[in-house]
Design an enzyme around this catalytic site. Sequence first.
Site, mmCIF file in Angstrom:
data_model
loop_
_atom_site.group_PDB
_atom_site.id
_atom_site.type_symbol
_atom_site.label_atom_id
_atom_site.label_comp_id
_atom_site.label_asym_id
_atom_site.label_seq_id
_atom_site.Cartn_x
_atom_site.Cartn_y
_atom_site.Cartn_z
ATOM 1 N N LYS A 80 107.080 48.979 -2.118
ATOM 2 C CA LYS A 80 107.849 48.544 -0.955
ATOM 3 C C LYS A 80 108.719 47.357 -1.402
ATOM 4 O O LYS A 80 108.245 46.469 -2.090
ATOM 5 C CB LYS A 80 106.903 48.112 0.175
ATOM 6 N N ARG A 83 100.481 55.161 23.278
ATOM 7 C CA ARG A 83 99.796 56.066 22.344
ATOM 8 C C ARG A 83 98.316 56.216 22.714
ATOM 9 O O ARG A 83 97.664 57.176 22.336
ATOM 10 C CB ARG A 83 99.981 55.497 20.933
ATOM 11 N N GLU A 110 95.992 53.237 17.629
ATOM 12 C CA GLU A 110 95.861 52.592 18.951
ATOM 13 C C GLU A 110 94.782 53.241 19.803
ATOM 14 O O GLU A 110 94.050 52.540 20.519
ATOM 15 C CB GLU A 110 97.207 52.634 19.682
#
Length: 637
Positions: A283, A397, A369
């Site tokens: 990343k 969610r 979640e």
Amino acid sequence: MAVETPLLDNVKFPADLRKLDKSELRQFADELRAEMIDAVSVTGGHLGSGLGVVELTTAIHYVFNTPDDRLVFDVGHQCYPHKIITGRRDRIRTLRQGGGLSGFTKRSESEYDPFGAAHAATSISAATGFAEASRHLKKETTSIAVIGDGSMSGGMAYEGLNNAGHLGSKMVVILNDNDMSIAPPVGAMSAYLARASSSGVYQGFRTFGKQLAKRLPKAIYNQLAKAEEYGRGMVSGGTLFEELGFYYVGPIDGHNLDQLVPVLENVRDMKDGPVLVHVVTRKGAGYPPAEESADKYHGVAKFDVVSGKQKKGTPNAPAYQKVFAKTLIKEAEKDDRIIGITAAMPSGTSLDMFAEVFPDRCYDVGIAEQHAVTFAAGLAADGLRPFAAIYSTFLQRAYDSVVHDVAIQNLPVRFPMDRAGLVGADGQTHAGSFDLAYLGCLPNMVIMAAGDEAELVHMTATAAAFDDGPIAFRYPRGEGVGVDMPEQGKLLEIGKGRIVREGTKVAILSLGGRLQESLKAADTLEAQGISTTVADARFAKPLDHDLIMRLVNEHEALITVEEGSRGGFGAFVLHFLSETGLLDNGLKIRTMHLPDVFQDQDSPEKMYDAARLNAAHIVERAREALGMESNVVTLRG
Ligand SMILES: Cc1ncc(C[n+]2csc(CCOP(=O)(O)OP(=O)(O)O)c2C)c(N)n1
Ligand SMILES: CC(=O)[C@@H](O)[C@H](O)COP(=O)(O)O
Ligand SMILES: [Mg+2]
């Protein structure tokens, strides 16, 4: 600072890219990376993720026949290189601005964005849909999902893998494993992948197997191939995926085009079944300030390309998220039942501050979640006091977990909902527009909304002490309004609002973050000779019936204002008033809420202007409710 990009200048679409010789792809990727860094330095946005997939994006568009082959990014925050080479380079510097490009993939923006994204773990399901559509429509196309290791902690990813593996869908899942979520990844899966992508044994075993195989009779070779297959599964991420019906390839170096292109060509030409290509990337790759930062420049403000220094404004008031976290720390110092839970957003919720003080009482469950909510319910069922800190939009969610596991069982889970209302640059997918509507209809649910950062202190303390059932409290993204801060949170009386400013002719009943605009509107109305009361409802549920009746009985008109969709606070007030019969007597009431559209990104100020929820609009509605002529001149003021 424009960058020299001779190869990129000739690539508007992937068809142009495919005219390049493979030997030119390295330079092309370097140019693409430089262009992306330059663009994001002036727009801000999600930098680290896109930097990590410059080579991968190049290789995918080089090998697959996009847009006929459907390329679906998971989350889509890594799609900036993709947008640059799919006809949008000329607009890339409008990224995440009003009227500009979305910061995520978006169907309406380009045929190269076959599926919108932004909430994690949806790409495999969508790509399975495209793969099965291709089969039904008898098309010779394939679908490709690019999903990160962090997003692989989202349960929906397994629902997709499970189904695609069962169907044998012709599709490719590219697992972009950079060993990062927004924070370092959590969970058993990330450990599993880490083993796979770092096991020297695996690389040696496979290389050895190949060399040996060339010199053996076929029969023995087949045995070895089987052994190699099993061996590969044993020490790599392959076993899990192969048990789910995927052919596993990898791990391969996601920055090495000499590996990526031939592997993807082989995968493209495979005749059957879903394939998972495990790609290892970094990343922030290729930009040292990003690579060297802890968060790999996941989300950045505008920055200086040379130094990497971000141009962040100085805050005028404390950020709501930090006010929440600091108050929770104070409460937790007095009460060891308090537990913090985040779904992969430790920095965004500022629970990372809480975790520093109480490492054993803070959980990052990954992008999960639903699990976070039901996990919190388990904790609450045994007497702990869990705070499941989930952005309003991401709590969507976990809705059934809230209903089924928390509300029905009336368990005292606390829901700090940050990013309530309009959030600005993240646009439609991240607006916290619906929580008042989707929670307010639930029995047992208590809902608070902070009118400013001082109120958030009180609401956090009130939630900490509230054990009678689930309690949610919402607050906006970003900075507070600059009010005096209390030393300690005081316990609010559940279901009671407050009068902030006394008047006689019109009453504004504000819930949450529109309080300052309501007070500004009251100033304007007073200047026009219209005496105005401003009340802060504090609670969307239970409603303060006494306060509402007082406002209705003592004023000619009542205006409700909220940073939420239709079907929220204003609707609850109307429901109540309809039961009193007061609506029959021509009561003048107006409910002001977000419009019934998904608003594109812009600054929050401009988005609230478009939503007609700023002070001037409140003035206009009050005058209209009183039967007075409009005040267009004020609107222009
Ligand atoms: C349902 C959901 N929860 C949380 C987020 C916030 N979020 C955006 S990107 C991200 C991390 C994604 O990690 P990964 O998939 O590994 O992508 P990378 O940034 O490493 O490229 C998170 C948690 C989200 N977009 N969707
Ligand atoms: C891509 C994603 O979903 C997150 O990075 C999100 O953009 C964070 O939002 P905040 O910037 O409001 O924390
Ligand atoms: Mg990652």
